[in-house]
Design an enzyme around this catalytic site. Structure first.
Site, mmCIF file in Angstrom:
data_model
loop_
_atom_site.group_PDB
_atom_site.id
_atom_site.type_symbol
_atom_site.label_atom_id
_atom_site.label_comp_id
_atom_site.label_asym_id
_atom_site.label_seq_id
_atom_site.Cartn_x
_atom_site.Cartn_y
_atom_site.Cartn_z
ATOM 1 N N ASP A 29 0.821 -1.210 0.000
ATOM 2 C CA ASP A 29 0.000 0.000 0.000
ATOM 3 C C ASP A 29 0.856 1.261 0.000
ATOM 4 O OD1 ASP A 29 -2.272 -1.529 -0.025
ATOM 5 O OD2 ASP A 29 -2.736 -1.286 2.097
ATOM 6 N N GLY A 30 2.044 1.207 0.625
ATOM 7 C CA GLY A 30 2.923 2.373 0.661
ATOM 8 C C GLY A 30 3.359 2.817 -0.719
#
Length: 280
Positions: free
Chosen positions: A59-60
């Protein structure tokens, strides 16, 4: 020619290998593909001139791409190489199918709200950035409380003593906010969530807010002088006493491909074991 930028996470060897594979495949079907290596922190946003972006990471990696792509209206195909995959919900084995679905105009293109953060110091704007997940104000070192005053629109919410605070989007409600006791919010719901981090008062509870008003946080004097604001966990900026942090919904939306409501709740059940049964 259609152009695609592939963001590969340099900490994941499989991500770099698949990046080269996807790039070669795109060339075969007449699409120009370039690779950008992302190490978790980057002040460079090399997205201009591309028609779509593929992220290969967790997700980063998507958060980084969203900050650069949203102002340009560039769609992101987020392929999951991370742990949870609440945002990066396209599975590795699905990459070819999802790319063709997107190119054929058959993909679900989801708009996700973002936050815009400004730091006002001595009456002047010193910093501005957008975020897809959250904005965190805290002491630079752990186990230290800070003091701050919060105002929502024209309404004073109060003065608080805590380790800090998180303002998250619905998308970011499953991230740091959830670990601090905040509610999980359906990403299709347009909202902001204010969650205090280890508040001194037991009566302080998370509050879900409408994004129609701006949140204003003033840093008050405390025994801790090192206070920071962190945008999406990737951009830390030092704060001073008297600084005002203004946070509001950004005008631009992140465009995510294939991030369906069904996939979100599947990740919730499988990764956070969210259920009502005895095995929860």
């Amino acid at each position: 020619m259609v152009r695609c930028l592939i963001i590969v996470n340099t900490y994941k060897e499989e991500s770099q290998k698949m990046g080269s594979e996807i790039c070669a495949y795109l060339e075969q079907i007449g699409i120009s593909g370039d690779i950008f290596r992302f190490n978790g922190f980057s002040e460079q946003y090399p997205f201009s001139g591309y028609d779509f972006v593929i992220t290969l990471g967790g997700d980063g990696t998507v958060l980084f791409a969203a900050r650069g792509c949203a102002p340009l209206g560039i769609p992101i195909i987020p392929i999951n190489f991370g742990t949870f995959g609440f945002i990066a919900s396209v599975q590795k084995k699905e990459w070819k199918t999802e790319i063709h679905r997107f190119l054929d105009g058959k993909s679900l293109l989801v708009k996700r709200s973002m936050l815009n953060t400004e730091i006002i110091r001595d009456g002047m704007r010193r910093f501005s950035a957008s975020s897809l997940n959250d904005v965190v104000i805290s002491a630079k070192n752990s186990a230290h409380t800070i003091h701050y005053r919060v105002k929502y629109g024209t309404t004073a919410l109060g003065n608080f003593t805590a380790d800090g605070m998180i303002l998250s989007t619905s998308t970011g409600s499953t991230a740091y906010s959830a670990s601090a006791g905040g509610p999980i919010i359906d990403p299709y719901l347009d909202a902001m969530c204010l969650t205090l981090i280890n508040p001194f008062s037991l009566s302080s509870r998370p509050v879900v807010l409408s994004p129609k008003c701006e949140l204003e946080v003033e840093i008050l004097p405390s025994r801790v002088s090192d206070v920071i604001v962190t945008v999406d966990g990737q951009i830390p900026i030092d704060l001073h006493v008297g600084d005002v942090v203004k946070i509001k919904q950004a005008e631009d939306k992140a465009l995510l491909v294939g991030c369906t409501q069904k996939k979100f709740y599947k990740a919730l059940r499988q990764k956070l074991h969210w259920s009502g049964g005895p095995n929860a």
